[in-house]
Design a protein around this motif. Sequence first.
Motif, PDB file in Angstrom:
ATOM      1  N   HIS A   1      25.534  47.141   6.982  1.00  0.00           N
ATOM      2  CA  HIS A   1      25.631  48.519   7.457  1.00  0.00           C
ATOM      3  C   HIS A   1      24.709  49.521   6.758  1.00  0.00           C
ATOM      4  O   HIS A   1      24.448  50.588   7.291  1.00  0.00           O
ATOM      5  CB  HIS A   1      27.079  49.007   7.417  1.00  0.00           C
ATOM      6  N   LYS A   2      24.174  49.190   5.605  1.00  0.00           N
ATOM      7  CA  LYS A   2      23.304  50.129   4.891  1.00  0.00           C
ATOM      8  C   LYS A   2      21.816  49.946   5.221  1.00  0.00           C
ATOM      9  O   LYS A   2      20.975  50.609   4.645  1.00  0.00           O
ATOM     10  CB  LYS A   2      23.512  49.998   3.386  1.00  0.00           C
ATOM     11  N   HIS A   3      21.518  49.038   6.125  1.00  0.00           N
ATOM     12  CA  HIS A   3      20.135  48.733   6.484  1.00  0.00           C
ATOM     13  C   HIS A   3      19.903  48.996   7.971  1.00  0.00           C
ATOM     14  O   HIS A   3      20.841  49.025   8.761  1.00  0.00           O
ATOM     15  CB  HIS A   3      19.824  47.262   6.199  1.00  0.00           C
ATOM     16  N   ASN A   4      18.637  49.146   8.340  1.00  0.00           N
ATOM     17  CA  ASN A   4      18.279  49.120   9.753  1.00  0.00           C
ATOM     18  C   ASN A   4      18.447  47.681  10.220  1.00  0.00           C
ATOM     19  O   ASN A   4      18.194  46.744   9.457  1.00  0.00           O
ATOM     20  CB  ASN A   4      16.821  49.563   9.938  1.00  0.00           C
ATOM     21  N   ILE A   5      18.872  47.510  11.462  1.00  0.00           N
ATOM     22  CA  ILE A   5      19.162  46.160  11.964  1.00  0.00           C
ATOM     23  C   ILE A   5      18.319  45.847  13.198  1.00  0.00           C
ATOM     24  O   ILE A   5      18.234  46.645  14.125  1.00  0.00           O
ATOM     25  CB  ILE A   5      20.657  46.015  12.325  1.00  0.00           C
ATOM     26  N   ILE A   6      17.720  44.654  13.168  1.00  0.00           N
ATOM     27  CA  ILE A   6      17.044  44.093  14.336  1.00  0.00           C
ATOM     28  C   ILE A   6      17.832  42.849  14.728  1.00  0.00           C
ATOM     29  O   ILE A   6      18.029  41.951  13.918  1.00  0.00           O
ATOM     30  CB  ILE A   6      15.581  43.714  14.033  1.00  0.00           C
TER      31      ILE A   6
ATOM     32  N   THR B   1      15.013  46.921   6.252  1.00  0.00           N
ATOM     33  CA  THR B   1      15.383  46.390   7.560  1.00  0.00           C
ATOM     34  C   THR B   1      15.850  44.945   7.445  1.00  0.00           C
ATOM     35  O   THR B   1      15.247  44.148   6.735  1.00  0.00           O
ATOM     36  CB  THR B   1      14.184  46.462   8.528  1.00  0.00           C
ATOM     37  N   ILE B   2      16.920  44.639   8.166  1.00  0.00           N
ATOM     38  CA  ILE B   2      17.437  43.271   8.225  1.00  0.00           C
ATOM     39  C   ILE B   2      17.258  42.757   9.649  1.00  0.00           C
ATOM     40  O   ILE B   2      17.635  43.437  10.606  1.00  0.00           O
ATOM     41  CB  ILE B   2      18.924  43.217   7.820  1.00  0.00           C
ATOM     42  N   THR B   3      16.664  41.570   9.766  1.00  0.00           N
ATOM     43  CA  THR B   3      16.537  40.901  11.059  1.00  0.00           C
ATOM     44  C   THR B   3      17.572  39.793  11.113  1.00  0.00           C
ATOM     45  O   THR B   3      17.619  38.944  10.227  1.00  0.00           O
ATOM     46  CB  THR B   3      15.123  40.316  11.244  1.00  0.00           C
TER      47      THR B   3
ATOM     48  N   LYS C   1      23.235  56.933  10.735  1.00  0.00           N
ATOM     49  CA  LYS C   1      21.819  57.306  10.570  1.00  0.00           C
ATOM     50  C   LYS C   1      20.924  56.111  10.250  1.00  0.00           C
ATOM     51  O   LYS C   1      20.021  56.188   9.436  1.00  0.00           O
ATOM     52  CB  LYS C   1      21.653  58.381   9.491  1.00  0.00           C
ATOM     53  N   LYS C   2      21.191  54.991  10.912  1.00  0.00           N
ATOM     54  CA  LYS C   2      20.376  53.791  10.779  1.00  0.00           C
ATOM     55  C   LYS C   2      19.964  53.311  12.166  1.00  0.00           C
ATOM     56  O   LYS C   2      20.621  53.596  13.164  1.00  0.00           O
ATOM     57  CB  LYS C   2      21.150  52.669  10.059  1.00  0.00           C
ATOM     58  N   SER C   3      18.878  52.559  12.228  1.00  0.00           N
ATOM     59  CA  SER C   3      18.358  52.052  13.504  1.00  0.00           C
ATOM     60  C   SER C   3      18.983  50.705  13.854  1.00  0.00           C
ATOM     61  O   SER C   3      19.270  49.890  12.978  1.00  0.00           O
ATOM     62  CB  SER C   3      16.840  51.911  13.429  1.00  0.00           C
ATOM     63  N   PHE C   4      19.155  50.484  15.158  1.00  0.00           N
ATOM     64  CA  PHE C   4      19.718  49.244  15.683  1.00  0.00           C
ATOM     65  C   PHE C   4      18.875  48.874  16.901  1.00  0.00           C
ATOM     66  O   PHE C   4      18.889  49.581  17.906  1.00  0.00           O
ATOM     67  CB  PHE C   4      21.180  49.470  16.089  1.00  0.00           C
ATOM     68  N   VAL C   5      18.112  47.779  16.804  1.00  0.00           N
ATOM     69  CA  VAL C   5      17.195  47.390  17.869  1.00  0.00           C
ATOM     70  C   VAL C   5      17.459  45.939  18.252  1.00  0.00           C
ATOM     71  O   VAL C   5      17.621  45.075  17.389  1.00  0.00           O
ATOM     72  CB  VAL C   5      15.720  47.546  17.424  1.00  0.00           C
ATOM     73  N   ILE C   6      17.480  45.677  19.554  1.00  0.00           N
ATOM     74  CA  ILE C   6      17.683  44.322  20.075  1.00  0.00           C
ATOM     75  C   ILE C   6      16.348  43.809  20.606  1.00  0.00           C
ATOM     76  O   ILE C   6      15.650  44.522  21.337  1.00  0.00           O
ATOM     77  CB  ILE C   6      18.737  44.310  21.195  1.00  0.00           C
ATOM     78  N   VAL C   7      16.004  42.571  20.240  1.00  0.00           N
ATOM     79  CA  VAL C   7      14.766  41.955  20.716  1.00  0.00           C
ATOM     80  C   VAL C   7      15.127  40.796  21.636  1.00  0.00           C
ATOM     81  O   VAL C   7      15.817  39.859  21.241  1.00  0.00           O
ATOM     82  CB  VAL C   7      13.913  41.427  19.535  1.00  0.00           C
ATOM     83  N   THR C   8      14.671  40.886  22.879  1.00  0.00           N
ATOM     84  CA  THR C   8      14.859  39.814  23.847  1.00  0.00           C
ATOM     85  C   THR C   8      13.678  39.829  24.806  1.00  0.00           C
ATOM     86  O   THR C   8      13.095  40.876  25.059  1.00  0.00           O
ATOM     87  CB  THR C   8      16.189  39.959  24.623  1.00  0.00           C
ATOM     88  N   SER C   9      13.325  38.677  25.309  1.00  0.00           N
ATOM     89  CA  SER C   9      12.154  38.620  26.182  1.00  0.00           C
ATOM     90  C   SER C   9      12.516  38.473  27.653  1.00  0.00           C
ATOM     91  O   SER C   9      11.724  38.798  28.520  1.00  0.00           O
ATOM     92  CB  SER C   9      11.244  37.462  25.757  1.00  0.00           C
ATOM     93  N   GLU C  10      13.694  38.007  27.937  1.00  0.00           N
ATOM     94  CA  GLU C  10      14.073  37.698  29.322  1.00  0.00           C
ATOM     95  C   GLU C  10      15.104  38.695  29.847  1.00  0.00           C
ATOM     96  O   GLU C  10      16.293  38.435  29.826  1.00  0.00           O
ATOM     97  CB  GLU C  10      14.659  36.279  29.401  1.00  0.00           C
ATOM     98  N   LEU C  11      14.633  39.870  30.306  1.00  0.00           N
ATOM     99  CA  LEU C  11      15.592  40.876  30.753  1.00  0.00           C
ATOM    100  C   LEU C  11      14.892  41.958  31.557  1.00  0.00           C
ATOM    101  O   LEU C  11      13.725  42.269  31.313  1.00  0.00           O
ATOM    102  CB  LEU C  11      16.254  41.502  29.518  1.00  0.00           C
ATOM    103  N   ASP C  12      15.630  42.552  32.486  1.00  0.00           N
ATOM    104  CA  ASP C  12      15.137  43.736  33.191  1.00  0.00           C
ATOM    105  C   ASP C  12      15.468  44.943  32.316  1.00  0.00           C
ATOM    106  O   ASP C  12      16.598  45.402  32.259  1.00  0.00           O
ATOM    107  CB  ASP C  12      15.820  43.850  34.553  1.00  0.00           C
ATOM    108  N   PHE C  13      14.465  45.435  31.607  1.00  0.00           N
ATOM    109  CA  PHE C  13      14.676  46.486  30.619  1.00  0.00           C
ATOM    110  C   PHE C  13      15.119  47.803  31.248  1.00  0.00           C
ATOM    111  O   PHE C  13      15.736  48.621  30.591  1.00  0.00           O
ATOM    112  CB  PHE C  13      13.410  46.683  29.782  1.00  0.00           C
ATOM    113  N   ASN C  14      14.826  48.020  32.520  1.00  0.00           N
ATOM    114  CA  ASN C  14      15.233  49.248  33.193  1.00  0.00           C
ATOM    115  C   ASN C  14      16.731  49.270  33.489  1.00  0.00           C
ATOM    116  O   ASN C  14      17.296  50.334  33.709  1.00  0.00           O
ATOM    117  CB  ASN C  14      14.443  49.441  34.483  1.00  0.00           C
ATOM    118  N   ALA C  15      17.357  48.105  33.505  1.00  0.00           N
ATOM    119  CA  ALA C  15      18.778  48.031  33.831  1.00  0.00           C
ATOM    120  C   ALA C  15      19.679  48.178  32.606  1.00  0.00           C
ATOM    121  O   ALA C  15      20.875  48.395  32.736  1.00  0.00           O
ATOM    122  CB  ALA C  15      19.073  46.702  34.524  1.00  0.00           C
ATOM    123  N   VAL C  16      19.112  48.094  31.429  1.00  0.00           N
ATOM    124  CA  VAL C  16      19.890  48.193  30.193  1.00  0.00           C
ATOM    125  C   VAL C  16      20.231  49.653  29.912  1.00  0.00           C
ATOM    126  O   VAL C  16      19.450  50.551  30.221  1.00  0.00           O
ATOM    127  CB  VAL C  16      19.083  47.600  29.004  1.00  0.00           C
ATOM    128  N   SER C  17      21.378  49.868  29.306  1.00  0.00           N
ATOM    129  CA  SER C  17      21.804  51.221  28.939  1.00  0.00           C
ATOM    130  C   SER C  17      20.717  51.915  28.124  1.00  0.00           C
ATOM    131  O   SER C  17      20.141  51.330  27.210  1.00  0.00           O
ATOM    132  CB  SER C  17      23.092  51.150  28.125  1.00  0.00           C
TER     133      SER C  17
END
Length: 110
Positions: free
Chosen positions: A34-39, A9-11, A67-83
């Motif tokens: 592209h060959k790693h999971n991304i945060i 995983t790459i952050t 076939k890799k994971s892509f995750v966004i980390v943020t603290s200030e957001l309405d998570f229900n409104a995100v795609s």
Amino acid sequence: MKVEQKGHTITIKDTQGDIVAFRLKLTHQYKTFHKHNIIIDIRPHKILSIKEIDNFLPLSKMHKKAKKSFVIVTSELDFNAVSHKLAVVRSLQEAHDIIEMEEIERDLGF
């Protein structure tokens, strides 16, 4: 942009404070990661619109096709409104947990 690798995983953390420039730089350097999971760690941005987060969707789709994971980390957001197609969480630990779960699912053939 600060890049840290931990196992498979790459952050990637934005250090410049410009979310648009960060996303463009990330897109241009995608082949490097592209060959790693991304945060994507954008917690320092205190004011973000849903549109700014949704702009990561094409990159996320491309990464998930590989076939890799892509995750966004943020603290200030309405998570229900995100795609629902984007994985957005509040902490790095949650991001690592999602990646671990997605890897288990891929190993099981889901």
